[in-house]
Design a protein around this motif. Structure first.
Motif, mmCIF file in Angstrom:
data_model
loop_
_atom_site.group_PDB
_atom_site.id
_atom_site.type_symbol
_atom_site.label_atom_id
_atom_site.label_comp_id
_atom_site.label_asym_id
_atom_site.label_seq_id
_atom_site.Cartn_x
_atom_site.Cartn_y
_atom_site.Cartn_z
ATOM 1 N N TYR A 177 0.951 -1.061 -0.081
ATOM 2 C CA TYR A 177 0.019 -0.079 -0.092
ATOM 3 C C TYR A 177 0.799 1.010 0.002
ATOM 4 N N LEU B 259 -0.359 3.811 -2.461
ATOM 5 C CA LEU B 259 -1.612 4.524 -2.079
ATOM 6 C C LEU B 259 -1.306 5.622 -1.193
ATOM 7 N N LEU B 260 -0.529 5.151 -0.003
ATOM 8 C CA LEU B 260 0.024 6.097 1.119
ATOM 9 C C LEU B 260 0.591 7.371 0.613
ATOM 10 N N LEU C 255 0.201 8.733 -2.457
ATOM 11 C CA LEU C 255 -0.914 9.488 -3.121
ATOM 12 C C LEU C 255 -1.708 10.315 -2.098
ATOM 13 N N ILE C 256 -2.123 9.608 -1.085
ATOM 14 C CA ILE C 256 -2.957 10.202 -0.157
ATOM 15 C C ILE C 256 -2.189 11.441 0.680
ATOM 16 N N GLY D 146 3.551 2.843 -10.128
ATOM 17 C CA GLY D 146 2.553 1.944 -9.604
ATOM 18 C C GLY D 146 3.112 0.847 -9.379
ATOM 19 N N GLY E 243 -4.605 -1.836 -10.718
ATOM 20 C CA GLY E 243 -4.702 -0.871 -9.312
ATOM 21 C C GLY E 243 -3.495 -0.159 -9.175
ATOM 22 N N GLY E 244 -2.345 -0.455 -9.374
ATOM 23 C CA GLY E 244 -1.029 0.140 -9.002
ATOM 24 C C GLY E 244 -1.002 1.156 -10.250
ATOM 25 N N ILE F 108 -3.209 4.027 -9.709
ATOM 26 C CA ILE F 108 -2.589 4.946 -8.397
ATOM 27 C C ILE F 108 -1.286 5.924 -9.040
#
Length: 329
Positions: A28, A31-32, A34-35, A269, A281-282, A285
């Motif tokens: 993840y 994703l972290l 990106l956030i 990604g 998904g990667g 992102i």
């Protein structure tokens, strides 16, 4: 040899917690990032985190995101595609020439555009698979040829006067959601199913993991390589249609450097340039990270030259991390 005894109810030790933390970070981490990037840009620019701007970010990166999904599948097989941007341009001018009001049916124009994209991909894939020529060389040649064909077709001039029905593809919306975003997520969903739920997807990973083992296992490697490049070409055509519709003109210079942004999105990604590793998904992102970064820096009035430098640094770091992971395996 020491044996590890696991006692029920016992708390995990520092080493076990560290292993779990590394596994979660590996899964993840992007994703972290990106956030964290979204939070940072929201603090730096009050106009960043608004519904209109978020939709704008996703709409802007949808074209690159679609191309990146096709590129991801190719990279998983240890290949590369440098022709995506030029295929976008060729598709753009041909479809635009058939999309004037009262000329050809919209469906016919779209089918011709998709056929051009898939056709260029199949040609590249056939030369790579049958001729056993490096993908870098073949797609570099296709990049030059497709761009030249787009310029020759238009005489270097843009094609305008497009029908309203065609412009709806890139400028319209359904229930407040822009059409490019809808198309992007449909492409992502279909590609996810292909990669994770079909024999085709399993063979993509098998070819990238160990091509010789895939041949021994009975996989028709040549056939599936051709199909993979054909599918990537098809996605480049879809991206070209969306871009043409958005800017309401067919541009022979469209798609410049899009192939590099697509490769960057895939690598950021988590897609490994060594092959065998990568997820849809990667890549989504990764594309969002690039979109958020570009949009946020624009809002902060950061020079586009610095943006290019930053993007290059990010790609280099992502490849460096990937190479370190592969050395440990």
């Amino acid at each position: 040899m020491k044996e590890t005894v696991i006692v029920q109810g016992q708390k995990p030790g520092p080493q076990e917690r560290s292993t779990k933390a590394k596994a979660l970070l590996g899964r993840y981490g992007m994703l972290l990032i990106l956030i964290g990037l979204v939070i940072l840009m929201s603090l730096l620019s009050p106009t960043f985190f608004t519904s209109g701007n978020i939709l704008n970010i996703i709409r802007q990166m949808s074209v690159v995101g679609i191309v990146a999904i096709g590129v991801t599948m190719i990279i998983i097989t240890t290949g590369i595609d440098l022709s995506s941007g030029s295929v976008i341009a060729l598709t753009s001018v041909v479809v635009a020439s058939m999309s004037h009001p009262g000329s050809f049916p919209l469906a016919l124009a779209l089918l011709v555009g998709l056929a051009i994209g898939a056709g260029t991909g199949l040609i590249s894939g056939t030369i790579i698979a049958k001729g056993r020529i490096a993908p870098f060389i073949v797609t570099l040649g296709m990049m030059t040829a497709a761009r030249g064909a787009a310029l020759l077709f238009t005489g270097g001039k843009p094609i305008g006067n497009l029908s309203d029905s065609f412009k709806f593809i890139g400028q319209g919306s359904v229930l407040g959601i822009p059409m490019p975003i809808i198309i992007f997520f449909i492409v992502a969903l279909v590609s996810y199913i292909i990669l994770n739920r079909t024999k085709f997807g399993k063979y993509i990973y098998a070819i990238g993991g160990n091509e010789q083992a895939a041949v021994i296992a009975g996989v028709n490697v040549e056939k599936y390589k051709i199909l993979i490049y054909g599918y990537a070409g098809l996605l480049s055509a879809i991206a070209g249609i969306i871009l043409t519709s958005r800017i309401a003109s067919g541009q022979p210079t469209a798609g410049m450097m899009y192939e590099l942004d697509a490769i960057a999105a895939a690598v950021i990604g988590g897609t490994s340039l060594s092959g065998g590793i990568g997820t849809i998904g990667g890549t989504v992102i990764g594309a969002l990270i690039i979109g958020v970064m570009n949009n946020g820096l624009d809002l902060l009035n950061v020079s586009s030259y610095w943006q290019q430098i930053l993007k290059g640094v990010i790609i280099t770091v992502a490849v460096f991390i990937d190479s370190k992971k592969n050395k440990k395996k």
